[in-house]
Each structure stands twice: as C-alpha cells, then as structure tokens.
Scaffold this active site. Structure first.
Site, PDB file in Angstrom:
ATOM      1  CD  GLU A  55      -2.821  -1.032   2.494  1.00 21.79           C
ATOM      2  OE1 GLU A  55      -2.561  -0.161   3.354  1.00 21.79           O
ATOM      3  OE2 GLU A  55      -3.759  -1.839   2.595  1.00 21.79           O
ATOM      4  CG  ASP A 263      60.703  27.611   4.270  1.00 26.21           C
ATOM      5  OD1 ASP A 263      61.486  27.038   3.504  1.00 26.21           O
ATOM      6  OD2 ASP A 263      60.615  28.850   4.362  1.00 26.21           O
ATOM      7  CE  LYS A 285      67.816  27.621   4.093  1.00 25.78           C
ATOM      8  NZ  LYS A 285      66.632  28.192   3.422  1.00 25.78           N
ATOM      9  N   GLY A 317      55.019  32.664   7.792  1.00 26.86           N
ATOM     10  CA  GLY A 317      54.893  34.098   8.052  1.00 26.86           C
ATOM     11  C   GLY A 317      54.816  34.892   6.777  1.00 26.86           C
ATOM     12  CG  ASP A 318      55.543  39.168   4.678  1.00 22.26           C
ATOM     13  OD1 ASP A 318      54.451  39.566   4.259  1.00 22.26           O
ATOM     14  OD2 ASP A 318      56.630  39.479   4.139  1.00 22.26           O
ATOM     15  CB  ILE A 321      59.346  39.576   7.897  1.00 24.85           C
ATOM     16  CG1 ILE A 321      58.667  40.877   7.474  1.00 24.85           C
ATOM     17  CG2 ILE A 321      59.858  39.678   9.333  1.00 24.85           C
ATOM     18  CD1 ILE A 321      57.519  41.307   8.353  1.00 24.85           C
ATOM     19  CB  THR A 346      55.140  38.728  10.092  1.00 23.72           C
ATOM     20  OG1 THR A 346      56.406  38.224  10.528  1.00 23.72           O
ATOM     21  CG2 THR A 346      54.763  39.935  10.935  1.00 23.72           C
ATOM     22  CB  ALA A 347      55.607  34.914  13.914  1.00 27.29           C
ATOM     23  CG  MET A 398      64.596  32.818  14.009  1.00 24.93           C
ATOM     24  SD  MET A 398      65.445  33.042  12.428  1.00 24.93           S
ATOM     25  CE  MET A 398      65.206  34.811  12.156  1.00 24.93           C
TER      26      MET A 398
END
Length: 480
Positions: A55, A263, A285, A317-318, A321, A346-347, A398
């Site tokens: 049905e 990187d 690196k 980042g950039d 820089i 950038t950071a 750094m």
C-alpha cells in the site's frame, strides 16, 4: 633527496563516491514517509525508479506520481532486485527492512536501510543539485541537522546557473583539446574559464556572451601555449600557522601550482591545500639541519620555472620578513624568471593579536622594531639596542637560544630590568603558549624544556597594556 610529503589528516570512515544510475533501475521498498523521502531525493536523478509496497500512503503516492516512478503493489523477491543499481529499504519496520537487505545482498546489489547506518552498504548524503554538477555532504553518523546546515550554506554560495557553466565547459572540451596542448596551457585556460569573465557572464544569465568570450579565450590560450617556455614563481607567505589566516590569493595560487616548495615551519594542513597532483618539495631549515641550502633552493626555483611550471615558494609568516626572499628574488631576476610576492601575516603580528598586545600605543610606544636575535656573524643584539632604549616596541624572532644575551645586553645598555616582556610560542596555532615577565627574568625562558616551537619575544612597555597583565609581571604561562 627531499622527503616525500605526507599530510597529517583525519581519516574518513567512508569513501565518497557517485553511483551511475542513468537509465538503470533503482528500487525503493516501502510506502510510507521514509519511502517518500527517498523518492523525492532520487527524483533529482535520471534513474528508473521502481517502488515496491503493498500500500502507498498519500505522501508516497503523490511523490511517486511527480517523480514518474513505477509502483508494484507487493513485496519484492530476489529476481525483482536483480541488476538494480541500488536498493533502498524504507518500510519503517526493522524486520521487514532486514528482509529487504538480505534479498539485495543475495543478488549482490548495494542496499541502504533508512535510518539504520549499521545495516547500510552506502549512505545517502545531503545533496546540492547544480546538474550536471552535484555536491554530496555526509557527516558520518553525526547529527543530520549538521549536514542540512552545511547544505544550506553551500546552496546560498553557489549560483543556480552553475550547471549552465558546467554544460558550457563540457561543450567546449573537444575544441580546447584540439587547440590547446595538454599540460600547463590547458590547465590555465580552465582555471581562467571558471574564475574569469566567461564565468561571470554565464552566472549572470548572459550565456551567449559568456560562450563568445570563451571561444576568444581558447584562441588566445592556444597562441600563448605555443609561445610558452618559462613558468612563474610566487613567493607566498603562509602566515604563522593557522590555516584561516592564509590569504585568499595564497589559497588560489596553491590550487594553481604545479610545484610547491615549502619550509619546515609551514604546517602540513596548509601544504595540503595545494593541488592534489602538485609536486611537493621540502626544503626546511632547522638549526644545524638543512634539507637544502639557500643556493640549492634558488636552483630548485629556477629549474622548475625554466621547465615551464608554476611554482609556489611557500614560506612561514611573510616572505619579506626573515624569509630570505631577497636572495630568491635576485636568483630569479638573474635567470629571467617572472615572479610575484604574496604577503602573509608575520608571527609578531599574530602573537600580538591573540594576546592583545598593542604594538604601538600613544604616549607609550610610537615605533616598532622587527629584529632577529643575532646577525649573520652570530653576534647578539647587533643594531637595535638603541631603538629599544628610545621606547620602541621590539619583536625578536629566533631569539630563544639567545634570550640570556639579549636581556643582558639590553640591561647593560640601560634598559630598565623591570621592562615588561612577553614570550609567545607557536603563535596562532592550537598549541600556542604565552609567557609574560620582566626583562631581568627573560633569561629563564631559555631554560624551559617545554618550549620547543618557534618563539617570538616582545620587549616593551606595551606588554603591560596587554591581556597578559600589568608591569611588573611575574613570569607566568598563559594557556591558549
């Protein structure tokens, strides 16, 4: 040899695929609301729909008539399911659905048991229809409301005329194949086709004008393909790590790239946003361990572009820089390789933003110095000590390994020992951490064994105005 890149991603429990149903039978067993929902969904396809039910409720009958489906007023037997593309068990009764599933399995036909994922060979996704384009959305067992919400957002994003654009592309395929050689030229043509003036006109309802533009673009791309020889390099900033801080231009170039050179600090998730078939070359690196020297990186960029490829040089980042972009630009210019630069966040900016540090502030700091903790000779604090003494905010990249020397030389040169400092690790990432304190406490940061990610040190009175606290500050960790 550079290591093979493997993205770290969440694993899917199901693999999305599309079933070919045009001109084939798709069987729906059931006559109630569950069956009606499947009839409506499948009515958007060109399948031959057959409904088995003793049905039919009014809803199912109405949807079946609209869909042009066939109704057989009985339960199916195995022979009824033979050679069907798909079977849907939608009776609403568990035992009846189990019986349908057993019949389908006996003749080797995939079956979906409505609202019983543990009994399903496949799931029916939430569907966005822009025929011939379709987008299927599945949440792998999560609340169906999520899939519906995502579908609603995608429906709003995609023009209803997107199917017209897809049909035009299909009609031009043979012409493109005839005039534009396989490879870069052809791929670039299609990238422009779907993002340029042709797409804009078709999606605005100007189909004839869009088609005329496309024909002109095919001839132009054919001429350019014959003259092509040298590729292009984009030096792209990947930002500090969070995927949603990547610029729209960077995302587009990653999707267009033939080669991605990246990187160590670029997250896998961002690398994975590139074209699936793009060659990925790791050149990271780290202190005392380089996958490739800068001269080797320069040679890679020149070599890949000379071979006619579009290269994205992806930098954390950039690129301008502390990214050594100057050396790469010089190498590309010397080789006659065209290039462009796409800036990234950038950071220092990301670190300041998430910790509410105003890098400049009226009556406190009117200048910002972005510096590294040591120069090419390895000397600590080579040039910028005087700027810090004059009240500038200093962001040191750094600098973790030379934090002791930085603090000592700044204090030795006259900066108050109580000057506020902030040390931010993994800015913008999920595992970010922030430490705040005084300049004479900065040396303690270098000895923290838990700090193993990239670090930015911010020195200046503005730190006292941040979310990290007020000066003088005890050395404290601020959880992300």
């Amino acid at each position: 040899m550079a290591p093979v890149h493997r993205s770290v991603q969440r694993k899917l429990g199901t693999f999305p695929a599309f079933h070919k149903v045009e001109g084939r039978r798709v069987v729906i067993v059931g006559g109630g609301g569950e069956a009606a929902a499947k009839i409506r969904l499948l009515s958007e396809t060109s399948a031959d729909l057959v409904v088995f039910a003793a049905e039919l409720e009014d809803e199912a009958r109405r949807d079946m008539e609209v869909a042009g489906a066939s109704w057989i007023a009985r339960a199916p037997i195995a022979a009824d399911l033979m050679d069907a593309a798909l079977v849907f068990a939608a009776t609403g009764e568990l035992e009846a659905d189990r019986a349908v599933r057993a019949l389908a399995k006996s003749v080797g036909v995939p079956v979906n048991v409505v609202d019983r994922p543990d009994l399903c060979d496949f799931y029916t996704p939430s569907l966005v229809n822009r025929a011939p384009l379709s987008i299927a959305i599945s949440t792998e067992g999560a609340a169906p409301v999520l899939a519906r919400h995502v579908r609603a957002r995608i429906e709003a994003m995609l023009s209803p005329r997107l199917g017209d654009l897809a049909n035009l592309a299909e009609s031009l395929r043979s012409r493109v194949a005839e005039k534009i050689a396989p490879g870069e030229g052809r791929r670039r043509f299609w990238a422009h086709f779907f993002t340029g003036t042709t797409a804009a006109k078709v999606l605005a309802g100007q189909l004839e004008q869009g088609a005329a533009d496309a024909v002109v673009d095919i001839d132009r791309a054919a001429d350019a393909s014959k003259a092509a020889g040298v590729g292009h390099v984009s030096l792209v900033g990947a930002g500090p790590g969070a995927e949603d801080l990547l610029t729209l231009r960077a995302q587009r170039l990653l999707q267009e790239a033939d080669v991605i050179v990246y990187d160590k600090l670029v997250p896998d998730a961002i690398v994975a946003m590139g074209r699936r078939d793009a060659l990925r070359i790791y050149v990271g690196k780290a202190k005392g361990a380089h996958a490739a020297s800068q001269d080797e990186i320069n040679a890679i960029l020149v070599r890949e572009a000379t071979d006619g490829r579009r290269v994205v040089r992806l930098k954390s980042g950039d690129p301008l820089i502390f990214g050594r972009a100057g050396e790469e630009m010089a190498a590309l210019r010397a080789a006659g390789i065209p290039f462009d630069i796409v800036p990234g966040i950038t950071a220092a900016f990301a670190a300041a933003a998430e910790n509410e540090i105003p890098l400049t502030l009226r009556d406190v700091a009117s200048s910002l110095v972005v510096a590294t903790g040591h120069d090419m000779r390895g000397d600590t604090l080579p040039d910028w000590a005087g700027l810090a003494l004059s009240g500038a905010t200093v962001a040191v990249y750094m600098g973790r390994s030379v934090a002791t020397k930085v603090a000592g030389k700044l204090i030795e040169n006259g900066l108050p020992p109580s000057t506020p400092v902030a040390v931010i690790e993994n800015a913008s990432r999920a595992d970010r951490r922030a430490f705040a304190g005084r300049l004479d406490e900065l040396a303690q940061i270098a000895d923290r064994p838990e700090l193993d990610g990239p670090v930015v040190i911010i020195v200046g009175r503005v730190v006292a105005e941040s979310a990290l606290g007020v000066s003088p500050l005890p050395l404290v960790a601020m959880a992300a």
